[in-house]
Every structure is written in structure tokens, then in C-alpha cells.
Design a protein around this motif. Sequence first.
Motif, PDB file in Angstrom:
ATOM      1  N   LYS A 130      -2.456 -15.569  -6.010  1.00 17.95           N
ATOM      2  CA  LYS A 130      -2.798 -14.393  -6.819  1.00 17.95           C
ATOM      3  C   LYS A 130      -2.973 -14.753  -8.304  1.00 17.95           C
ATOM      4  CE  LYS A 130      -1.196 -10.802  -3.728  1.00 17.95           C
ATOM      5  NZ  LYS A 130      -0.661 -11.590  -2.588  1.00 17.95           N
TER       6      LYS A 130
ATOM      7  N   ASP B  14       5.119 -11.423  -4.584  1.00 19.26           N
ATOM      8  CA  ASP B  14       4.029 -12.204  -5.182  1.00 19.26           C
ATOM      9  C   ASP B  14       3.216 -11.494  -6.259  1.00 19.26           C
ATOM     10  OD1 ASP B  14       4.762 -14.252  -3.608  1.00 19.26           O
ATOM     11  OD2 ASP B  14       3.161 -14.012  -2.141  1.00 19.26           O
TER      12      ASP B  14
ATOM     13  N   GLY C 261      -3.760 -10.037   4.218  1.00 13.19           N
ATOM     14  CA  GLY C 261      -2.925  -8.849   4.178  1.00 13.19           C
ATOM     15  C   GLY C 261      -3.773  -7.658   3.792  1.00 13.19           C
ATOM     16  N   ASN C 262      -4.016  -7.511   2.501  1.00 18.56           N
ATOM     17  CA  ASN C 262      -4.831  -6.410   1.999  1.00 18.56           C
ATOM     18  C   ASN C 262      -6.326  -6.692   2.040  1.00 18.56           C
ATOM     19  OD1 ASN C 262      -3.677  -3.947   1.345  1.00 18.56           O
ATOM     20  ND2 ASN C 262      -2.509  -4.873  -0.319  1.00 18.56           N
ATOM     21  N   PHE C 263      -6.712  -7.839   2.598  1.00 17.66           N
ATOM     22  CA  PHE C 263      -8.120  -8.173   2.829  1.00 17.66           C
ATOM     23  C   PHE C 263      -8.871  -8.516   1.537  1.00 17.66           C
ATOM     24  CE2 PHE C 263     -12.382  -7.560   4.786  1.00 17.66           C
ATOM     25  CZ  PHE C 263     -12.153  -8.093   6.038  1.00 17.66           C
TER      26      PHE C 263
ATOM     27  N   ASN D 128      -8.550 -11.410  -0.380  1.00 13.85           N
ATOM     28  CA  ASN D 128      -8.935 -12.806  -0.395  1.00 13.85           C
ATOM     29  C   ASN D 128     -10.102 -13.068   0.555  1.00 13.85           C
ATOM     30  OD1 ASN D 128      -8.818 -15.512  -1.009  1.00 13.85           O
ATOM     31  ND2 ASN D 128      -6.766 -15.858  -0.176  1.00 13.85           N
TER      32      ASN D 128
ATOM     33  N   THR E 205      -2.071 -20.138   0.285  1.00 10.84           N
ATOM     34  CA  THR E 205      -1.856 -18.945  -0.538  1.00 10.84           C
ATOM     35  C   THR E 205      -0.527 -18.941  -1.280  1.00 10.84           C
ATOM     36  OG1 THR E 205      -1.144 -17.717   1.412  1.00 10.84           O
ATOM     37  CG2 THR E 205      -3.448 -17.481   0.770  1.00 10.84           C
TER      38      THR E 205
HETATM   39  C1  LIG Z   1      -1.123 -11.552  -1.287  1.00  9.29           C
HETATM   40  C2  LIG Z   1      -0.886 -12.678  -0.354  1.00  9.29           C
HETATM   41  C3  LIG Z   1      -1.594 -12.799   0.870  1.00  9.29           C
HETATM   42  C4  LIG Z   1      -2.592 -11.747   1.333  1.00  9.29           C
HETATM   43  O1  LIG Z   1      -3.751 -11.709   0.562  1.00  9.29           O
HETATM   44  P1  LIG Z   1      -4.743 -10.453   0.618  1.00  9.29           P
HETATM   45  O2  LIG Z   1      -5.739 -10.691  -0.437  1.00  9.29           O
HETATM   46  O3  LIG Z   1      -3.882  -9.251   0.354  1.00  9.29           O
HETATM   47  O4  LIG Z   1      -5.327 -10.423   1.996  1.00  9.29           O
HETATM   48  C5  LIG Z   1      -1.374 -13.912   1.657  1.00  9.29           C
HETATM   49  N1  LIG Z   1      -0.457 -14.859   1.304  1.00  9.29           N
HETATM   50  C6  LIG Z   1       0.243 -14.778   0.155  1.00  9.29           C
HETATM   51  C7  LIG Z   1       1.246 -15.845  -0.166  1.00  9.29           C
HETATM   52  C8  LIG Z   1       0.056 -13.695  -0.722  1.00  9.29           C
HETATM   53  O5  LIG Z   1       0.769 -13.614  -1.855  1.00  9.29           O
END
Ligand SMILES: *Cc1c(COP(=O)(O)O)cnc(C)c1O
Length: 473
Positions: free
Chosen positions: A114, A145, A258-260, A262, A417
Motif C-alpha cells: 500500500k 496495513d 481483498g478490496n480488488f 491491486n 503484498t
Molecule cells: C491491502 C492488502 C491486500 C489486498 O489488496 P486489495 O487492493 O484490497 O485487493 C493484500 N495483501 C496485503 C498485505 C494488503 O495489505
Amino acid sequence: MKYVSTRGTADLGRFSDVLLSGLAPDGGLAMPESIPTFTSTELETLRGLAYPDLAFRVMRPFIDDIPEADLKRLLHATYAPEVFHSKDITPLTPLGDSELFILELSNGPSLAFKDVAMQFLGHIFEYVLEARGEQLNILGATSGDTGSAAEYAMLGKARVNVFMLSPHGRMSAFQQAQMFSLAEPNIFNIALEGVFDDCQDLVKAVNADADFKARHDIGAVNSINWARVLAQAVYYFKAYFALNLAPGAQADFSVPSGNFGNVFAGYLAKSMGLPIGQLLVATNENDVLNEFFSTGVYHVRPAQRVAATSSPSMDIGKASNFERYLYLITGSDAPQTHGWWQDVGEGRPVDLRGSAHWDAVKASGLTSGRSTHADRLDTIRRVDRQYGRLIDPHTADGVLIGERHQRPGVPMVCLETALPAKFEETVQEAVGRVPKRPERFEGIEGLEKHFDVLPNDVDRLKAYVVEKLAGKG
Ligand SMILES: *Cc1c(COP(=O)(O)O)cnc(C)c1O
């Protein structure tokens, strides 16, 4: 470039306007009116560019209301080797000769991907606020995060204050220390007596008070922010060129989701002409997205049905940026998207089975997979043994789904990530040892903590914000 809403015809203005606003007035998300594409010849001119120069070329078509020299300066300040601890910013590392690659996105200040977008937000916010003579008080909720990435990005920014709510005593010691050790006059850590959903509900309650919101310049940095999505598209280009493939050859990507946000950035890169073959949406046990890509039915889950897993940043029941993807799938059909999200809002599924939209989903290159706690542990262990590389539980979800969908002769880029140090408990459970931390984080749990405990009460929260802002004069 003009921006429009995914749900209607509202003119949302240009980049600087959508940068500072949240949802569109009709409840939709901001999207550029069209997506500019690179021809294959133009793509070749991007090969070999340093990160900030590549970022400029990728983002410029979407940001045409800021003078060229200023945008270049902001991008060079953002994507600096001192900030991301690497001259490549997002280095690409092979796993042996498996044709699997790790795209390192987590060497920035908070050790999660992020940072890549949030650091840009810090610089661009400051710039736009300065130009407009405005200030911004970011109110957010975090379980880890997002909060630390936002706080590191806004450190020392004169026109921005951050009020970050987290569930009191429920974050990992390391994540808590990352946020609470910051002693900055513009960062306010609020430990709320409640769970993460309570934090989110309080933020929503404050935002529902339009008068309070306007009077105190309340804003957000959540994952629907268009600038965040756009900034993330850049590293797909960077990784692709680092593979050194023949012009036009495809690469596949696997994205812990998660929130799509990325993976949508990857789809944006693909829509701009980058030769991405498969784009894998890796989920954990909270698998609404995997359900959609395998059945054609998108059925969101209420918060109380979202499980707490060992890849916690992917624990979602409703993927906010997914609306942007379906909007593009329809060929930018806002009335259609509006109809679907009315259903979603009323608890009904979006069902694409047998429709032309479903054919468009199939043709888009997105596919998915799901993994469990046991898969995660096994993958961390295996990657450590086979390739001598320790990965975090989220990255492990991506690597596993990437391995399952690998095609002979096509490189598979797995997005890292977070660093394993951020999720030491699960990593230790997998390999029996604690992952090494970057030196700057040694012993941070012992540092003095700066936070205030508040009860789960919206009026107390509002009073706190008012008092702190008054204290700053
Ligand atoms: C936020 C996060 C994700 C999910 O990313 P999205 O853009 O919400 O899909 C995956 N892994 C980590 C470590 C994150 O901090």
C-alpha cells in the motif's frame, strides 16, 4: 481527461477534483471517461525507463490538469530509492528457475504494498491542497496495513492531519507499534473500545453528518481513491519490462486480493495495452471473488460472515473496486452498473450466468483461486525450502494460485503484498523461526506509544477531532 461516475452521467471534473472527493454524488466510483492505450511501438519506448519516469508516462494521460514539470517533480520525490530501499523501487526476483517471479512491492516505509500508492497520495495531496489553499483531515479505520501506510505517507505534511481508528488491543504488537510509535503533531492514533467493524461504523457515522464533514474538512484515503488505483498500475509495467520478453510476448500475474484495488490496477494496465495474459485473483477463505469468477454470481457477505484468517488484509465480504471492473466489462454502461449495485445494496446477488457480460468476463483474462490456512503454511514452508525465500501469508496465497495456473513458457509474476516480518506469527508457525526485520524496525515494540483510547461513541469522536484541531490553532 474528464472523469465520470460508474453509476451515472455526473461530470466529476478532472484528476484534482476526483483526488479529493470520495464517492460520486450518485454513490458510484470515479472513472476516466476513456482509457488511453499504448500502441506496441509506444510500449517499446517505455522499456528501460527508471520508475519515476515510467510512472509519468503511464499516469500522465489521466492527470492532465497538473503542469508537466510539477508532476514529474512529485513523482521523483515519491519514488526515491531512500523511501523504497531499492533503486528499482519495485524489484523483480526469480524463484529459482521455476519461471515464477516475486514482484517486491513491500520495501517501503510500512512494509506493505500500500506504500507504493499511498506515498504518491501524500505528495499529490499536499500539492493540490497548497494550490487550492485548503486543508484535509483524514479520518480512517484500520485493522493494520492501511493505517500505517497512510500515517507514514502523511508524516510532516502541513495541510493534512490523520485521525486513525483501530480496535483497541486487537492489532498485532508489531502493527500497533508501527503506528503508535509515531510522535508527529499531525498524526492522531485512536484506539477504539470495540472491534474493526465498530471503527468503520464510526467513520461512516461521522461522514453521514455532511455539515460536520464540511466544517472540519473531513476526507479519506480509502481504497476506492482513483489516484491509488492509478499509481498501482505502474508496477505492472515495471515488472513486465524487467522480464525482458520479446515485444508483444505475454506475462501472467497473480494478485493476493481483498478490496480488488491491486488486481484492478493490473486490469487497467492490461486495458492500456500491456500484454498481460492471465490476471489471477487470489483469495483466502473469504472467497466472494473466487465464487464470482468460478460461477458468474457475485454475492457479497455481511461483515459478521467474514472470517478472521491468517491473511487478514484479504478478509473482505464486499470488494469496493469490483464495481469499476464490472463497469468496464459492460463497455462503460453506467445504467447497467447502477442497477447491479442497487441489487448489491439490497442484498441481492449480481448474476451474470449465460449473459454476454459473462463472456466479456471470460475474455478479460481474470481468473481466480482460493486458499486455506493449511495451504498458506505449506506454501510458505515450500517456498522457503525450495527457493530459500521467506514470504508472508498474503504473498503465499498469490504464489499458490500462481503455481496452479502456470503455463509453460509464460512467466508468472506473483505480487509480494507484505514482508514476512509484518506477519511473524504465521510465518513462525510455518517455518519454526521468526523472520528477520529490516533494521529500522528492530525493537519498535519497546518505543513510547502515542495514542488515545476512546469509547465507541460518535459524539465523543467528533468532540475529540474538534478539540485536537483547535489545539493546533
Ligand atoms: C491491502 C492488502 C491486500 C489486498 O489488496 P486489495 O487492493 O484490497 O485487493 C493484500 N495483501 C496485503 C498485505 C494488503 O495489505
